[in-house]
Write an enzyme that holds these catalytic residues in place. Sequence first.
Site, PDB file in Angstrom:
ATOM      1  N   THR A 164      37.765  46.835  50.380  1.00  0.00           N
ATOM      2  CA  THR A 164      36.915  46.403  51.502  1.00  0.00           C
ATOM      3  C   THR A 164      37.322  44.984  51.895  1.00  0.00           C
ATOM      4  O   THR A 164      36.586  44.030  51.653  1.00  0.00           O
ATOM      5  CB  THR A 164      35.414  46.436  51.126  1.00  0.00           C
ATOM      6  OG1 THR A 164      35.219  45.706  49.903  1.00  0.00           O
ATOM      7  CG2 THR A 164      34.927  47.852  50.961  1.00  0.00           C
ATOM      8  N   ALA A 197      25.466  37.306  43.553  1.00  0.00           N
ATOM      9  CA  ALA A 197      26.001  36.881  42.256  1.00  0.00           C
ATOM     10  C   ALA A 197      27.334  36.151  42.437  1.00  0.00           C
ATOM     11  O   ALA A 197      27.540  35.062  41.882  1.00  0.00           O
ATOM     12  CB  ALA A 197      26.181  38.084  41.332  1.00  0.00           C
ATOM     13  N   ARG A 201      45.372  37.616  44.108  1.00  0.00           N
ATOM     14  CA  ARG A 201      44.616  37.592  45.363  1.00  0.00           C
ATOM     15  C   ARG A 201      43.847  36.274  45.509  1.00  0.00           C
ATOM     16  O   ARG A 201      43.094  35.892  44.625  1.00  0.00           O
ATOM     17  CB  ARG A 201      43.656  38.786  45.435  1.00  0.00           C
ATOM     18  CG  ARG A 201      44.371  40.098  45.686  1.00  0.00           C
ATOM     19  CD  ARG A 201      43.450  41.287  45.619  1.00  0.00           C
ATOM     20  NE  ARG A 201      43.008  41.583  44.271  1.00  0.00           N
ATOM     21  CZ  ARG A 201      42.224  42.606  43.944  1.00  0.00           C
ATOM     22  NH1 ARG A 201      41.789  43.419  44.885  1.00  0.00           N
ATOM     23  NH2 ARG A 201      41.877  42.807  42.687  1.00  0.00           N
ATOM     24  N   CYS A 261      37.230  38.513  44.997  1.00  0.00           N
ATOM     25  CA  CYS A 261      35.808  38.643  45.350  1.00  0.00           C
ATOM     26  C   CYS A 261      35.179  37.420  45.997  1.00  0.00           C
ATOM     27  O   CYS A 261      34.530  37.533  47.024  1.00  0.00           O
ATOM     28  CB  CYS A 261      34.999  38.997  44.100  1.00  0.00           C
ATOM     29  SG  CYS A 261      35.353  40.628  43.454  1.00  0.00           S
ATOM     30  N   PHE A 304      30.104  44.041  37.777  1.00  0.00           N
ATOM     31  CA  PHE A 304      29.992  42.608  37.493  1.00  0.00           C
ATOM     32  C   PHE A 304      30.987  42.125  36.445  1.00  0.00           C
ATOM     33  O   PHE A 304      30.851  41.041  35.920  1.00  0.00           O
ATOM     34  CB  PHE A 304      28.561  42.278  37.037  1.00  0.00           C
ATOM     35  CG  PHE A 304      27.527  42.490  38.104  1.00  0.00           C
ATOM     36  CD1 PHE A 304      27.377  41.576  39.134  1.00  0.00           C
ATOM     37  CD2 PHE A 304      26.706  43.609  38.100  1.00  0.00           C
ATOM     38  CE1 PHE A 304      26.422  41.767  40.134  1.00  0.00           C
ATOM     39  CE2 PHE A 304      25.751  43.812  39.096  1.00  0.00           C
ATOM     40  CZ  PHE A 304      25.607  42.884  40.116  1.00  0.00           C
ATOM     41  N   LYS A 345      43.748  33.430  37.528  1.00  0.00           N
ATOM     42  CA  LYS A 345      43.161  33.033  36.240  1.00  0.00           C
ATOM     43  C   LYS A 345      44.007  33.653  35.139  1.00  0.00           C
ATOM     44  O   LYS A 345      44.852  34.517  35.410  1.00  0.00           O
ATOM     45  CB  LYS A 345      41.702  33.504  36.126  1.00  0.00           C
ATOM     46  CG  LYS A 345      41.545  35.018  36.102  1.00  0.00           C
ATOM     47  CD  LYS A 345      40.085  35.455  36.141  1.00  0.00           C
ATOM     48  CE  LYS A 345      39.375  35.225  34.833  1.00  0.00           C
ATOM     49  NZ  LYS A 345      38.054  35.918  34.792  1.00  0.00           N
ATOM     50  N   PHE A 373      26.778  32.731  44.117  1.00  0.00           N
ATOM     51  CA  PHE A 373      26.216  31.731  43.202  1.00  0.00           C
ATOM     52  C   PHE A 373      27.275  31.217  42.222  1.00  0.00           C
ATOM     53  O   PHE A 373      27.323  30.025  41.911  1.00  0.00           O
ATOM     54  CB  PHE A 373      25.033  32.317  42.427  1.00  0.00           C
ATOM     55  CG  PHE A 373      23.717  32.190  43.138  1.00  0.00           C
ATOM     56  CD1 PHE A 373      23.531  32.758  44.391  1.00  0.00           C
ATOM     57  CD2 PHE A 373      22.651  31.523  42.564  1.00  0.00           C
ATOM     58  CE1 PHE A 373      22.321  32.664  45.062  1.00  0.00           C
ATOM     59  CE2 PHE A 373      21.434  31.412  43.220  1.00  0.00           C
ATOM     60  CZ  PHE A 373      21.259  31.977  44.474  1.00  0.00           C
ATOM     61  N   SER A 408      32.763  49.799  45.420  1.00  0.00           N
ATOM     62  CA  SER A 408      33.335  48.657  46.132  1.00  0.00           C
ATOM     63  C   SER A 408      32.219  47.671  46.473  1.00  0.00           C
ATOM     64  O   SER A 408      31.064  48.045  46.625  1.00  0.00           O
ATOM     65  CB  SER A 408      33.984  49.112  47.441  1.00  0.00           C
ATOM     66  OG  SER A 408      34.761  50.272  47.249  1.00  0.00           O
ATOM     67  N   VAL A 411      37.238  52.066  47.008  1.00  0.00           N
ATOM     68  CA  VAL A 411      38.298  51.695  47.951  1.00  0.00           C
ATOM     69  C   VAL A 411      38.195  50.215  48.306  1.00  0.00           C
ATOM     70  O   VAL A 411      37.170  49.566  48.091  1.00  0.00           O
ATOM     71  CB  VAL A 411      38.240  52.546  49.236  1.00  0.00           C
ATOM     72  CG1 VAL A 411      38.506  54.010  48.923  1.00  0.00           C
ATOM     73  CG2 VAL A 411      36.892  52.383  49.938  1.00  0.00           C
TER      74      VAL A 411
END
Length: 455
Positions: free
Chosen positions: A72, A203, A326, A256, A142, A319, A206, A111, A70
């Site tokens: 977040t 991750a 988003r 993200c 990832f 991209k 960074f 999530s 879901v």
Amino acid sequence: MAVIALKCPKVQVVVVDISTPRITAWNSDQLPIYEPGLDDVVKQCKGKNLFFSTDVEKHVAEADIVFVSVNTPTKTQGLGAGKAADLTYWESAARMIADVSKSDKIVVEKSTVPVKTAEAIERILTHNNKGINFQILSNPEFLAEGTAIKDLFNPDRVLIGGRETSGGQKAIAALRDVYAQWVPIDKIICTNLWSAELSKLAANAFLAQRISSVNAMSALCEATGADVTQVSQAIGKDTRIGPKFLNASVGFGGSCFQKDILNLVYICECHGLAEVANYWKQVIKINDYQKTRFVNRIVSSMFNTVSGKKVAILGFAFKKDTGDTRETPAIDVCKGLIGDKAKISIYDPQVQEEQITRDLALKKFPMSPTSVKQVACVWDAYEATKGAHGICILTEWDEFKLLDYKRIFDGMEKPAFVFDGRNVVDAEKLRKIGFIVYAIGKPLDAWLKDMPAVA
């Protein structure tokens, strides 16, 4: 889930959602998202061992393993607003799982969630367990949009975090066995719950930090006459640094990076780590600065005003090879230009006009009825650029490298400007055609040197 179904033909996978239109789209021939290779994977498995349903409770009750994927989002109000993750949907999902379950289950966090979410979810499940045993695992994703299928077929690593108890270790082993059907066992990393949850945030932080670092360098390159591509290539050859995520651009976007860094900042602040929080805040600040700097460069180059001028926007997705918008830098750039009364014409090969309209009407960027009239969405790059004073390239779609720029130049107002926010085009070739070209982090066109970006 589609890749798991493809790689594990003996496993039945059911994707459930309360949204009927979304499930209807997944069951149709026109999938609701664009991702290279996804269509083929879904077609191979749909109706065999991959199903899409709105009967959420039935399928959750029947499942042995439940992946919770879901949304977040960052909280918009209340404690931690603007930084903390909003776990409303997660809590709702956990309560539903507890209510409908009649057998033991492994519940997997898919999530991206704050560290210690699993502990909160455990409490909800164990207080409503009716004698049922729930094991919570963290299995962050990832993959990268645009290369998601390739990333899933051949992942760098699969991370599974669980409790260091016998039940927790059995749950880890069960999920590891699913992935092991196509992922080499040495690429499956098993950790405790907290390490898995934090690794995802770390991750993304960074990776975003690398983009902000090279974008900070791009400003210095322009000021000094250095070429950011050459600088990136030189430092990327250092094996300790490597070449990935060192391409300068108008800024990072996606679902993200910003959300996860803000989440990390909030966690640091909650633990009294103000200096660490400020360090990660700077990654976001540089990203915002890069977008503002780009808009300022456009306006200052075009005689300090874009009022009434047509500006073509090539690319709206954050991209290439995705329709995802988003946190796309295009939103900020468009809003900046609209604020100076520019007329913008937007073309993106995968983003629908309705999506663009929604994004530009977000509360973060309120638009007046007059502003809406300044925006046009078209389905052809040549139509977008016809009669324009300037072109902004904001997504690195491959097709933008192959456009007939002589044809575009002939149809534009003069002087004709190109503002390349992704370093997609050959700036020298375009200058020979007659364009005035600004490329992020590249030595400045003589015209631009005389018109420095305003503060």
